[in-house]
Design an enzyme around this catalytic site. Structure first.
Site, PDB file in Angstrom:
ATOM      1  N   GLU A 162       4.823  41.850 -38.898  1.00 25.48           N
ATOM      2  CA  GLU A 162       4.909  43.142 -38.238  1.00 25.48           C
ATOM      3  C   GLU A 162       6.217  43.257 -37.265  1.00 25.48           C
ATOM      4  OE1 GLU A 162       2.653  45.073 -38.806  1.00 25.48           O
ATOM      5  OE2 GLU A 162       2.418  46.340 -37.366  1.00 25.48           O
ATOM      6  N   HIS A 180       8.721  51.669 -41.796  1.00 29.41           N
ATOM      7  CA  HIS A 180       7.853  50.651 -41.607  1.00 29.41           C
ATOM      8  C   HIS A 180       7.474  49.547 -42.703  1.00 29.41           C
ATOM      9  CE1 HIS A 180       4.497  48.839 -39.072  1.00 29.41           C
ATOM     10  NE2 HIS A 180       3.842  48.406 -40.450  1.00 29.41           N
ATOM     11  N   GLU A 181       6.912  50.303 -43.626  1.00 34.91           N
ATOM     12  CA  GLU A 181       6.792  49.481 -44.974  1.00 34.91           C
ATOM     13  C   GLU A 181       7.925  48.802 -45.411  1.00 34.91           C
ATOM     14  OE1 GLU A 181       3.802  48.661 -45.138  1.00 34.91           O
ATOM     15  OE2 GLU A 181       2.948  50.253 -44.001  1.00 34.91           O
ATOM     16  N   HIS A 236       8.794  45.630 -43.678  1.00 32.72           N
ATOM     17  CA  HIS A 236       7.992  44.624 -44.397  1.00 32.72           C
ATOM     18  C   HIS A 236       8.676  44.109 -45.464  1.00 32.72           C
ATOM     19  CE1 HIS A 236       4.474  44.401 -41.723  1.00 32.72           C
ATOM     20  NE2 HIS A 236       4.373  45.523 -41.930  1.00 32.72           N
TER      21      HIS A 236
END
Lengths: 503, 503
Positions: free
Chosen positions: B297, B267-268, B271
């Site tokens: 997101e 997830h990070e 980003h």
């Protein structure tokens, strides 16, 4: 405005600038610990921005106005009072910051930025001629800066004043001459001694993770507060203050050499204990700052050598060390371990030098940089002069400039006058330790019992708590009732190594 | 001045402020990763100083003057041109920064500083009434801020605009309503399915050091450049941009739960890939910044879920995972592992929620904060309203406020209007992935072959390279030829979980 209001305003400006400078400190620390390679250019931009803002704040004419007003007030009446000290030292910083014309500051910054890069490359390639013009330019600019700062007898004084306020070339030359006279024969007799340590003991396998555990335990044992600090890994060990409650130590690890990390951790923890001992209420003002690099170095050397390389320290700490490195040290007795960590051997590289020869490395640099600055030594002749001095004082000759006059970063970043503070630190440390012994009784008994707190408390009261209230020599004389000289240093080295080497 | 000179000056101001803000970013990152406990007070002082300087720069009337001049020039002629975009978005930032009176900004900062501390304590003690007056004050101040910002139909729009420029409450309400209609029955049928995964597989022993190795390998595999970034440990995972070439990911590790770190790293990293894909030449200007939190997101969710939780990803990555955790996974087949990481189960805590129920958690927060802001829901009734919605949409009832309406930090820091961006991100992601499949052919074949580069390249061209050229909805529509709606999200969830659960 009345004097009190002006004083508060001055202190407020000082604290604001310190706060901004502490942001710069964190960015620098992080650059050397965790920053990914790709971040280097942006980090340079960040640091340049902050440096510019800080310089602007430090040279704000408002500070000059406030200082002028306060110097004429009764706040400077008692020279030891907090207000008088802060006014005196802020004047010193302001004058030094404003005496240099902006063009010279910028030229110096540009020159050293390029020079540091060229030095790193020249060092790897063992190519002094490639660095020579940069060094020549730095020496030339340093002369110009010395003229701007002003001095009484030697331009070197004006430069050294950045690192050791109040020290003079004349005094240091005399002091270092006497140290050389004492050390050269001591080194010779150590080398000639038939009794020699088995150095292979400290060259065995020391798993890095365990070195880290032991090093942190040692730093904590002597009093470094890890709630208010950290230990991280870096290429070159250093200690950096982020702010009150936040002091960073760094080190590096060699998996097949015990001394490298262990003693650098104690050394940096010594710096850290000084910083943790400065009074938080004075943070951001001279009363909350270290006296000088020499006094700072006295604190690091004291914990590294006088404490950390003592026999009594290892009476306490060796069993624990053996537990951590059980596979490595199961067949090594305390006496042999202690002798091994204290081996004296003339070598080429300052940062790897032992407690005795270290000062000769420093003396050589002091002599060479003075000769460069005075013009007596043409820059092209630096390698030859350097090598000759290594032969004369230490009996070794560098086979290359890489391990000779190119080994240190200092000149490339323009730090002329910095080296003497290392040996001044040793001088101060020896004298302070004699006094500590006199005040506290047998330090060896305390170390052997694992009690380092009495020494730390004494240092906090005698040294740390005073901030910049006194200059180095004055502080040492106040604490030890004697102006700093070489006696204590030479005596302590003769005594310790006389015993170890059966001299 | 001519328009070009004014534009250059505006850009220069923007870049200077971004540079200063990036110092703040590093200090914040470090506070959450390495800072020792004792540093917290000083760090607060550092951050407050920088925040004040940054705010001053952002509200400099000179910016307003330059913008006014530029808006009347021909540089705004082509709305997609770099200059026009930067002028438009800098106007937006300047207006929002200057519309709030200083007193309100300070009051809000003070209130949220205290509220965050009280929230943390109230959460631990499961004591909503202790937090209630702080929340009431934050809602009240948020209303005042909305009035200052201005809005067309709902004050909520003005707040949401901080996170998702251009989104309106009306649109989001309608969109979320349709998502709810689709998800509630899907969740019910998943729960009712006789086919269920063996979740104990992901609850075995996963040694933390190995999780870190695997997580870094996964982030690197999808394209995160570790020369220009890092992965560190923290309490709450986040991604932070320090500057071009320096993007930081953080995560946390649970030694007996696989999903926690692995999917938070993906997830990070999602980003981080967006940030690494923004054009360096535009750093410090809107053209070099992310469109919105929703688009941000979409990138993180896309890599975490559409890629990282796909069967084809694990066809490629499971053998490697099994090698790293050989003792843990030797008896687990790919199918069982893949089903286990995709388990759907209604739960109480948003950050632990699965891909399907996650959106219902977001919807509940969106509805509750709207009702608070409009005044329809008295603050004292928030826990009851929250619990009722959890029962209605997810079939579970929080036994406490701790795992109910006190679980998230957002409201305590005054972030009203932030939550919807999580689900908007899912909506955008699903639609973008459909288009990627259409443009690139079978993504599953690429993943199974370990080829993630085509997708990343496509995202860089379609999304990352444009900076803030287009608003979220406009960008999605340009790329996918369709205004964003719920169709792709609901279809992808129905298809994936229909297969997994034999629906």
């Amino acid at each position: 405005m009345d004097a009190r209001t002006s004083y508060d305003e001055l202190i407020n400006l000082s604290k604001q600038t310190a706060l901004l400078a502490s942001c710069e400190a964190l960015l620098s620390w992080e650059q050397q610990t965790y920053m990914p390679p790709g971040g280097v250019e942006h980090r340079g931009n960040q640091l340049a921005l902050l440096a510019g803002m800080i310089h602007e704040q430090r040279t704000d004419p408002k500070i000059g106005d406030l200082l002028g007003e306060l110097e004429a007030s009764d706040l400077t009446g008692k020279p030891d009072a907090v207000e008088a000290v802060n006014i005196r030292e802020l004047r010193r910083v302001y004058d030094r910051a404003t005496k240099l014309p902006r063009a010279l500051v910028e030229e110096f910054a540009k020159t050293t930025t390029v020079a540091e890069r060229c030095w790193a490359e020249a060092r790897v390639k063992d190519n002094f001629p490639a660095f020579e013009p940069h060094l020549a330019r730095i020496i030339d600019l340093s002369r110009q800066m010395a003229e701007c700062y002003g001095y009484e007898s030697s331009p070197y004084d004006a430069l050294m004043d950045s690192y050791e306020p109040g020290a003079t070339c004349e005094q240091v030359t005399a002091l270092f001459g006497r140290i050389k006279e004492g050390l050269v024969p001591l080194v010779a007799s150590i080398i000639a001694s038939p009794k020699q340590p088995d150095e292979s003991i400290v060259r065995r396998n020391y798993p890095v993770d365990r070195q880290e555990i032991l090093g942190e335990a040692a730093a904590a044992a002597i009093g470094f507060d890890f709630q208010k600090g950290r230990l991280d890994r870096t290429a070159h060990p250093f200690c950096s203050t982020i702010g009150p409650g936040d002091i960073r130590l760094t080190t590096r690890y060699n998996p097949v050499y015990f001394n490298d990390s262990f003693f650098s951790i104690l050394h940096e923890a010594g710096h850290g204990l000084y910083e943790q001992g400065l009074l938080e209420e004075h943070f951001g003002t001279p009363m909350g700052e270290a006296v000088s690099l020499g006094i700072h170095e006295s604190q690091s050397r004291l914990w590294e050598n006088a404490v950390g390389r003592s026999h009594s320290f290892w009476r306490h700490f060796y069993p624990r060390t053996r537990q951590v490195f059980h596979a490595t040290l199961h067949d090594v007795a305390l006496e042999d371990f202690h002798f091994a960590i204290n081996r004296v051997k003339p070598s080429l590289v300052r940062v790897d030098a032992d407690e005795v020869t270290y000062n000769l490395h420093v003396l050589i640099r002091f002599e060479v940089e003075q000769a460069m600055l005075s013009g007596d030594l043409p820059i092209a002749d630096v390698p030859a002069a350097w090598n000759q001095k290594y032969q004369d004082y230490l009996g070794v000759t560098p086979p290359s400039s890489k391990d000779g006059c190119l080994q240190d970063v200092h000149w490339s970043i323009g730090a002329i006058g910095y080296f003497p503070t290392y040996t001044l630190g040793n001088v101060y440390a020896a004298q302070l330790m004699n006094q500590a012994e006199e005040s506290l009784g047998s330090l060896d008994e305390l170390y052997a019992a694992g009690e380092f707190h009495p020494l730390l408390t004494w240092l906090r009261e005698q040294v740390h708590a005073h901030g910049q209230c006194y200059r180095s020599a004055e502080l040492v004389e106040r604490v030890t009732k004697k102006a700093p000289d070489e006696t204590a240093l030479l005596e302590s080295l003769r005594s310790k190594f006389g015993q170890l080497y059966d001299l």
